[in-house]
Design an enzyme around this catalytic site. Structure first.
Site, PDB file in Angstrom:
ATOM      1  N   HIS A  38     -18.048  -9.843  -0.762  1.00 13.54           N
ATOM      2  CA  HIS A  38     -16.910  -9.480  -0.255  1.00 13.54           C
ATOM      3  C   HIS A  38     -15.435  -9.951   0.750  1.00 13.54           C
ATOM      4  O   HIS A  38     -14.027  -9.696   0.209  1.00 13.54           O
ATOM      5  CB  HIS A  38     -17.065  -7.324   0.018  1.00 13.54           C
ATOM      6  N   ASP A  97     -25.036 -10.215  -0.180  1.00 10.19           N
ATOM      7  CA  ASP A  97     -23.395  -9.947  -0.026  1.00 10.19           C
ATOM      8  C   ASP A  97     -22.632 -11.716   0.720  1.00 10.19           C
ATOM      9  O   ASP A  97     -22.877 -11.950   2.023  1.00 10.19           O
ATOM     10  CB  ASP A  97     -22.752  -8.886   1.428  1.00 10.19           C
ATOM     11  N   SER A 141     -17.136 -10.413   9.022  1.00 14.03           N
ATOM     12  CA  SER A 141     -18.089 -10.795   8.117  1.00 14.03           C
ATOM     13  C   SER A 141     -18.029 -12.085   8.061  1.00 14.03           C
ATOM     14  O   SER A 141     -17.302 -12.609   7.877  1.00 14.03           O
ATOM     15  CB  SER A 141     -17.038  -9.824   7.113  1.00 14.03           C
TER      16      SER A 141
HETATM   17  N1  ARG Z   1     -17.937  -2.297   5.320  1.00 13.50           N
HETATM   18  C1  ARG Z   1     -18.302  -3.843   5.329  1.00 13.50           C
HETATM   19  C2  ARG Z   1     -16.227  -4.496   5.840  1.00 13.50           C
HETATM   20  O1  ARG Z   1     -15.541  -3.861   6.879  1.00 13.50           O
HETATM   21  C3  ARG Z   1     -17.661  -4.237   3.600  1.00 13.50           C
HETATM   22  C4  ARG Z   1     -17.156  -3.929   2.423  1.00 13.50           C
HETATM   23  C5  ARG Z   1     -16.822  -4.226   1.383  1.00 13.50           C
HETATM   24  N2  ARG Z   1     -16.125  -3.080   1.160  1.00 13.50           N
HETATM   25  C6  ARG Z   1     -16.880  -2.162   0.118  1.00 13.50           C
HETATM   26  N3  ARG Z   1     -15.342  -1.581  -0.094  1.00 13.50           N
HETATM   27  N4  ARG Z   1     -17.908  -2.185   0.150  1.00 13.50           N
HETATM   28  O2  ARG Z   1     -15.949  -5.520   5.425  1.00 13.50           O
HETATM   29  N1  GLU Z   2     -17.268  -5.617   6.952  1.00 10.51           N
HETATM   30  C1  GLU Z   2     -16.736  -5.726   8.051  1.00 10.51           C
HETATM   31  C2  GLU Z   2     -15.361  -7.306   7.892  1.00 10.51           C
HETATM   32  O1  GLU Z   2     -15.298  -7.581   6.706  1.00 10.51           O
HETATM   33  C3  GLU Z   2     -17.927  -6.800   9.373  1.00 10.51           C
HETATM   34  C4  GLU Z   2     -18.383  -4.935   8.915  1.00 10.51           C
HETATM   35  C5  GLU Z   2     -18.018  -4.964  10.605  1.00 10.51           C
HETATM   36  O2  GLU Z   2     -16.547  -4.609  10.918  1.00 10.51           O
HETATM   37  O3  GLU Z   2     -18.058  -5.343  11.409  1.00 10.51           O
HETATM   38  O4  GLU Z   2     -15.157  -8.161   8.311  1.00 10.51           O
END
Ligand code: ARG
Ligand code: GLU
Length: 720
Positions: A85, A221, A655
């Protein structure tokens, strides 16, 4: 077995002492503040191995990737590992119908096939230095906040200038502990970063938004890039002659996997946390801001989904928008319910009562801190409606795509109205607007936007009272009798901002006088009324209150540190390099349920559903699964481990961060947090806050066995 009993005892000890997991620590202070504890928790290396200015250390293999992620160097040829991502934008930009790398994945089979990404940079921290005294020189306690800011900026500019004059590196000064401390961060930025590999989306985004922020998780990922430099090993713009970067350090990769109770640490770039807010702020965020924003986003997502599931082209057009809206929609739900479950507001209130008692315990303290908590209360009371009005502009007003798109034309309008017309600048602006126009319409589906507009206007109108709404609501009330649908029809029938041909025609034949057509356009009018309303009624009040709150926060932070001199405080995340550590550990999400600390390929097969886009499993992966063809990447238990959870305190920006074992070897790549712990940006709970990482062996397995890019694995240092 024996190991897990010892772990239970140790972890109970740390849980009782309240130190397991919480904290995002400053690398240069580890030796002083954390090394002892890290070693007690199992770490075999030293603080100096992690951060050193005298010799190469782990920090030399970590970069800020693009503007919002972390990546780590995993070979002596500058190979870079981050999340799928995080590489998504780059992968998407190289994708077309003929070469759909998003869907099919991409693997450069040699260095010549690696793809350059203009605009993508990675930044390495060379070192950091505390500069608090220099930055605060001449800052007086009774200065106004604006004067203080100005003085700090003046001092900082001087320090940076003096440094950069004699250095090949860049410097920036950042506030820590709410502006009670300042550090200069010295960095080197690389500008030639090429795409090397990415798995297909049904691996890199497996589970999609349904599984996002959730454990158990099965997402591969990751994506792979490479840093290039000029012939002397220095950062340079893209050139065919550039060579792979020779890093000072790169991570060895462990094939040993992780067990429950193993010490791990995460080293990366957390963006923002707010652990020291008063109860009033936490209440405002979780009980006012989040619920409103959740409702607005939910409404929008429902509309997206309705159209996306009916038409594959629309699904692709809205994939990125949907992911963006859905990600924080879900995060906010988790955050608010997490704070409620934790009794977070009550906990903060209890702490504030204690604080007040201390702050009123002597005349001296009372003078400085006696009024702090009541001042917070007043300020947040005033901020709440202003903050909501701002949220509605961002989350409802600008959610109407035709309106946010029209807003881009305000520059052209201003230039056209000027007394002296600058033809050249106007021509440049037109070229840039043409590019924007084609980008906008590539991913625009008008029926979605119309439905979004009607829904957003209704929610906007129903949830805010008059002084907090832009002027177009007057028209909606008087002329359209609150019929949002009719008003929407009027906007879309009269505006040219939903018509690519008409807009291009206007831009192709643009004359400054034609700005009159733009300013009468109903979508443009909505945008400008909304921005005028923001500038006139919101911005100044908001800035004033935020200034006041900055000052209160700074004093509160200092006071808390004074009240608890024995406590180790960590500064809120601010996009600087941090270390956080904890244990590989499962958790109880709810009564009678326990989640194990790892997932396997078995779980991917359980989730498989050929009819649901996010749960498609490719034949190649199934074949490897059926033959248990995992090579050296299988766990001792014979399974292919996919992901694991640990109690490291992470946030957005982490991330792609390396997850390291007790010996500093790479065992995972961080990519998310679990649902029950999403409130950790406001309040960390060692019971349920877990970061989610890909098991590094799954990454290797996909690269080697699935994609047949084993030559990349040969570049890496595997530790058996
Ligand atoms: N939750 C993760 C973060 O905050 C992964 C996000 C990837 N995007 C999504 N919509 N699945 O970035
Ligand atoms: N998916 C998140 C990012 O893009 C990390 C997840 C979180 O917020 O802990 O940084």
């Amino acid at each position: 077995m024996k190991k897990s009993i010892i772990f239970l005892i140790i972890s109970l000890f740390f849980k009782l002492s309240g130190i397991a997991g919480e904290g995002m620590w400053i690398p240069m202070l580890l030796e002083q503040l954390n090394e002892k504890e890290m070693k007690a928790m199992g770490m075999n290396i030293t603080a100096e191995d992690i951060y050193s200015i005298n010799h190469s250390s782990l920090k030399d293999a970590i970069v800020l990737f693009g503007r919002g992620c972390t990546a780590e160097i995993i070979s002596d040829k500058g190979l870079l590992l981050t999340n799928h991502h995080c590489g998504f934008g780059a992968i998407q930009r190289h994708s077309s119908i003929e070469n759909d790398y998003l869907t099919d994945g991409f693997w450069a089979m040699n260095q010549d096939e690696e793809l350059p990404n203009p605009g993508l940079t990675v930044t390495l921290m060379v070192r950091m230095e505390e500069v608090t005294n220099q930055v605060l020189e001449g800052v007086e306690p009774n200065m106004s906040e604006a004067d203080r800011d100005e003085k700090i900026k003046e001092n900082s500019d001087k320090i940076i200038e003096a440094f950069e004059k004699d250095s090949e590196y860049q410097a920036a000064i950042k506030p820590f502990f709410k502006g009670n401390a300042f550090y200069m961060i010295i960095t080197e930025t690389f500008k030639d970063v090429r795409l090397v590999g990415a798995p297909p989306s049904n691996i890199g985004k497996f589970g999609g938004d349904t599984d996002n922020w959730m454990w158990p998780r099965h997402t591969g990922d990751f994506s792979i890039f490479r840093i290039y430099t000029d012939k002397d090993g220095k950062p340079a713009e893209y050139s065919e002659d550039n060579i792979p970067y020779k890093p000072k350090y790169h991570f060895p990769i462990s094939l040993k996997g992780v067990d429950e109770g193993d010490f791990t640490f995460v080293f990366g770039y957390p963006a923002r946390t707010n652990e020291y807010l008063p109860s009033y702020a936490v209440e405002m965020i979780t009980e006012s801001g989040n619920p409103h924003k959740i409702k607005l986003r939910e409404t929008r997502l429902d509309i997206f989904n309705k159209y996306a599931s009916a038409d594959p082209k629309v699904r692709i057009q809205y994939a990125s928008k949907d992911a963006r809206v859905a990600n924080y929609w879900k995060k906010m739900i988790g955050e608010s319910s997490g704070i409620e479950r934790l009794d977070g507001i009550e906990k903060k209130q209890a702490y504030e009562a204690e604080f007040n008692e201390w702050a009123n315990s002597s005349e001296e303290l009372k003078k400085q801190y006696g009024n702090l908590i009541p001042a917070f209360e007043t300020a947040y009371e005033q901020l709440e409606p202003i903050s909501l009005a701002t949220d509605y502009i961002a989350e409802a007003g600008l959610a109407m795509e035709i309106v946010s798109f029209a807003r881009n034309f305000s520059g052209l309008v201003e230039m056209s109205k000027a007394d002296e017309i600058d033809e050249e600048a106007i021509q440049q602006e037109i070229e840039s607007l043409k590019r924007r126009t084609s980008g906008f319409f590539k991913d625009y589906y008008q029926p979605i936007d119309e439905e979004v507009m009607t829904a957003m206007l209704k929610l906007y109108d129903e949830n805010l009272t008059p002084p907090f709404k832009p002027d177009f609501f007057n028209t909606i009330h008087s002329k359209y009798k609150n019929n949002y649908q009719d008003y929407t029809n009027y906007v879309f029938s009269k505006s040219i901002f939903d018509n690519e041909d008409a807009l291009n025609e206007l831009l192709d034949n643009y004359k400054p006088k034609k700005y009159k057509k733009l300013v009468k356009d109903p979508a443009y009018l909505m945008a400008s009324e909304m921005m005028d309303f923001y500038d006139a009624d919101i911005k100044t009040k908001r800035n004033l209150l935020n200034h006041e709150l900055d000052s209160l926060q700074r004093i509160y932070m200092k006071a808390q540190m004074e009240m608890e001199p024995e406590k180790r405080f960590y500064p809120d995340a601010n996009f600087t390099l941090r270390v956080t550590y904890g244990y590989v550990d499962g958790y109880h999400p709810k009564d009678a349920v326990y989640y194990k600390h790892f997932t396997t390929l078995e779980g991917i097969m359980e989730k498989e559903d050929p009819d649901i886009y996010d749960y498609v499993v490719e034949d190649r992966l199934k074949e490897l699964y059926q033959n248990k063809d995992y090579g050296q990447y299988a766990d001792e238990d014979g399974n292919m481990h996919v992901a694991f959870v640990a109690s490291n305190h992470t946030t957005g920006g982490n991330s792609g961060s390396p997850v390291l074992n007790a010996d500093g070897e790479l065992v995972g790549v961080n990519f998310d947090r679990c649902w029950e712990g999403t409130m950790s940006d406001l309040m960390y709970d060692p019971e349920v806050c877990r970061n989610i990482s890909i098991d590094i062996r799954y990454f290797l397995f996909i690269v080697d066995k699935f994609a047949g890019a084993g030559y990349l694995v040969e570049e890496m240092d595997l530790v058996k």
